[in-house]
Design a protein around this motif. Structure first.
Motif, mmCIF file in Angstrom:
data_model
loop_
_atom_site.group_PDB
_atom_site.id
_atom_site.type_symbol
_atom_site.label_atom_id
_atom_site.label_comp_id
_atom_site.label_asym_id
_atom_site.label_seq_id
_atom_site.Cartn_x
_atom_site.Cartn_y
_atom_site.Cartn_z
ATOM 1 N N LEU A 192 17.689 17.735 38.399
ATOM 2 C CA LEU A 192 17.621 17.971 36.955
ATOM 3 C C LEU A 192 17.683 16.658 36.175
ATOM 4 O O LEU A 192 17.126 16.561 35.080
ATOM 5 C CB LEU A 192 18.764 18.895 36.519
ATOM 6 C CG LEU A 192 18.730 19.390 35.070
ATOM 7 C CD1 LEU A 192 17.471 20.215 34.818
ATOM 8 C CD2 LEU A 192 19.972 20.232 34.765
ATOM 9 N N LYS A 195 14.088 15.639 36.148
ATOM 10 C CA LYS A 195 13.215 16.642 35.545
ATOM 11 C C LYS A 195 13.485 16.818 34.057
ATOM 12 O O LYS A 195 12.556 16.916 33.240
ATOM 13 C CB LYS A 195 13.396 17.978 36.272
ATOM 14 C CG LYS A 195 12.442 19.073 35.836
ATOM 15 C CD LYS A 195 11.049 18.827 36.365
ATOM 16 C CE LYS A 195 10.115 19.967 36.030
ATOM 17 N NZ LYS A 195 8.748 19.764 36.529
ATOM 18 N N ASP A 196 14.761 16.892 33.691
ATOM 19 C CA ASP A 196 15.148 17.112 32.295
ATOM 20 C C ASP A 196 16.518 16.480 32.072
ATOM 21 O O ASP A 196 17.545 17.162 32.097
ATOM 22 C CB ASP A 196 15.183 18.612 31.987
ATOM 23 C CG ASP A 196 15.381 18.915 30.507
ATOM 24 O OD1 ASP A 196 15.739 17.996 29.757
ATOM 25 O OD2 ASP A 196 15.198 20.088 30.108
ATOM 26 N N SER A 197 16.539 15.175 31.866
ATOM 27 C CA SER A 197 17.809 14.454 31.759
ATOM 28 C C SER A 197 18.645 14.927 30.575
ATOM 29 O O SER A 197 19.883 14.943 30.640
ATOM 30 C CB SER A 197 17.555 12.949 31.651
ATOM 31 O OG SER A 197 16.823 12.635 30.487
ATOM 32 N N ASP A 199 18.932 17.974 29.411
ATOM 33 C CA ASP A 199 19.639 19.178 29.850
ATOM 34 C C ASP A 199 20.767 18.824 30.823
ATOM 35 O O ASP A 199 21.850 19.407 30.776
ATOM 36 C CB ASP A 199 18.656 20.153 30.506
ATOM 37 C CG ASP A 199 19.269 21.522 30.759
ATOM 38 O OD1 ASP A 199 20.177 21.917 30.016
ATOM 39 O OD2 ASP A 199 18.842 22.195 31.727
ATOM 40 N N TYR A 200 20.512 17.866 31.695
ATOM 41 C CA TYR A 200 21.527 17.394 32.656
ATOM 42 C C TYR A 200 22.761 16.893 31.921
ATOM 43 O O TYR A 200 23.896 17.293 32.228
ATOM 44 C CB TYR A 200 20.902 16.285 33.507
ATOM 45 C CG TYR A 200 21.790 15.703 34.588
ATOM 46 C CD1 TYR A 200 21.802 16.254 35.870
ATOM 47 C CD2 TYR A 200 22.585 14.586 34.342
ATOM 48 C CE1 TYR A 200 22.584 15.708 36.877
ATOM 49 C CE2 TYR A 200 23.370 14.032 35.346
ATOM 50 C CZ TYR A 200 23.360 14.596 36.611
ATOM 51 O OH TYR A 200 24.144 14.054 37.601
#
Length: 327
Positions: A192, A195-197, A199-200
């Motif tokens: 993640l 892919k989507d820092s 959101d991480y």
């Protein structure tokens, strides 16, 4: 009420990144123990959780009840004397299924926290960092190669149910859920971060109830990576280290002075000392012994083997593994 966050697994799932790039920069979360690079193999934590895993080389005898009392006193003092409300125990080797001494530490952890709760009102939460099994198995095998027989090929281990089932995340997650009476658990996939820092980082902010700086959001560079793509194949490196003589000498001096309170309190934990220590560690020479990679067929077989398990943790622990290369 104070909160203790436990980050006990898995090695090679971005744990060093979380420690160095995030947790070490958040002042309101106090460390119960030092993170990996700054922790020595001694003291109350090591004696309670890990001393029986390592060979006795100094004619030193272990006593479980003394070790337990020492760590209890250490933990209770840390919590009661601090103005902080949040504490972190981050050690990806704590419940490492292959060592130190493995999953059985869950009972030692449960026992000590139960006694702490008799003295202090605390909430216990778990951060479980994961990685797609194909990546994790290869990276872990390379990283902890000394755990395994040098003659044991990874392809043979992939056919060994006792080996491969250690990477079924649901086993440990359900175990934690049962032993600690359904605690708050954040399952955080390493993929993640790429892919989507955003959101991480947001998941971390919500879980720890903190606000991360913009500098942290900008830094997504991996730490302690042991892989590299060569000719469209991802290789994982089996390394060894040749310690510099100066590092060995200075380490012995450091351990000697650690017994003195002034040194331990004001010098060994100072930013200057830690920077100096990390500088000298760079003198150690990393040697690549060999490298491994998984074939496309092996990767697909691993994904298929863990498919149902990953679907289970998606459902039970509210983690979305879609588009993260788990299936």
């Amino acid at each position: 009420m104070k909160t203790i966050y436990i980050h006990p697994v898995y090695p090679k799932t971005g744990t060093t990144y979380i420690q160095d790039s995030i947790l070490s920069k958040v002042n309101e979360i106090e460390r119960i123990i030092e993170f990996n690079e700054n922790r020595v193999s001694q003291g109350p934590y090591f004696e309670y959780f890990k001393s029986n895993f390592y060979k006795n080389t100094n004619n030193k005898f272990n006593n479980f009840y003394i070790d337990k009392k020492n760590f209890y006193n250490h933990l209770l003092k840390k919590i009661t004397n601090s103005q902080n409300k949040k504490f972190i125990l981050s050690d990806p080797g704590l419940l490492d299924p292959f060592g130190s001494p493995g999953i059985s530490n869950i009972y030692l952890l449960k026992d000590i926290l139960k006694e702490i709760k008799l003295k202090e009102s605390i909430d216990v939460k778990f951060l479980i960092t994961i990685r797609s099994q194909a990546e994790l198995i290869a990276s872990y095998y390379a990283y902890r190669n000394y755990y395994f027989d040098d003659n044991t090929d990874l392809s043979l281990l992939l056919k060994n149910k006792k080996f491969i089932d250690n990477f079924k995340f649901s086993n440990l997650l359900n175990h934690i859920k049962e032993e600690f009476e359904n605690p708050n658990i954040l399952v955080l996939p390493l993929e993640l971060l790429k892919k989507d820092s955003i959101d991480y980082f947001r998941k971390i902010e919500i879980f720890f109830d903190i606000k991360l700086s913009r500098d942290i959001y900008k830094n997504t560079e991996k730490v302690n990576s042991n892989s590299k793509i060569i000719d469209n194949k991802k290789y994982f490196f089996i390394n060894s280290y040749q310690e510099n003589y100066l590092v060995t000498f200075l380490s012995k001096i450091h351990l000697f002075f650690k017994q003195f309170k002034f040194y331990d309190k004001f010098i060994s934990d100072s930013d200057f000392f830690l920077n100096l220590k990390n500088h000298f560690k760079k003198l150690n020479k990393k040697i690549i012994k060999s490298k491994i990679y998984l074939s496309s067929n092996q990767i697909e077989e691993i994904k298929d083997y863990f498919k149902n398990d990953n679907l289970e943790i998606e459902k039970k622990f509210s983690v979305n593994l879609d588009n993260l290369d788990y299936f």
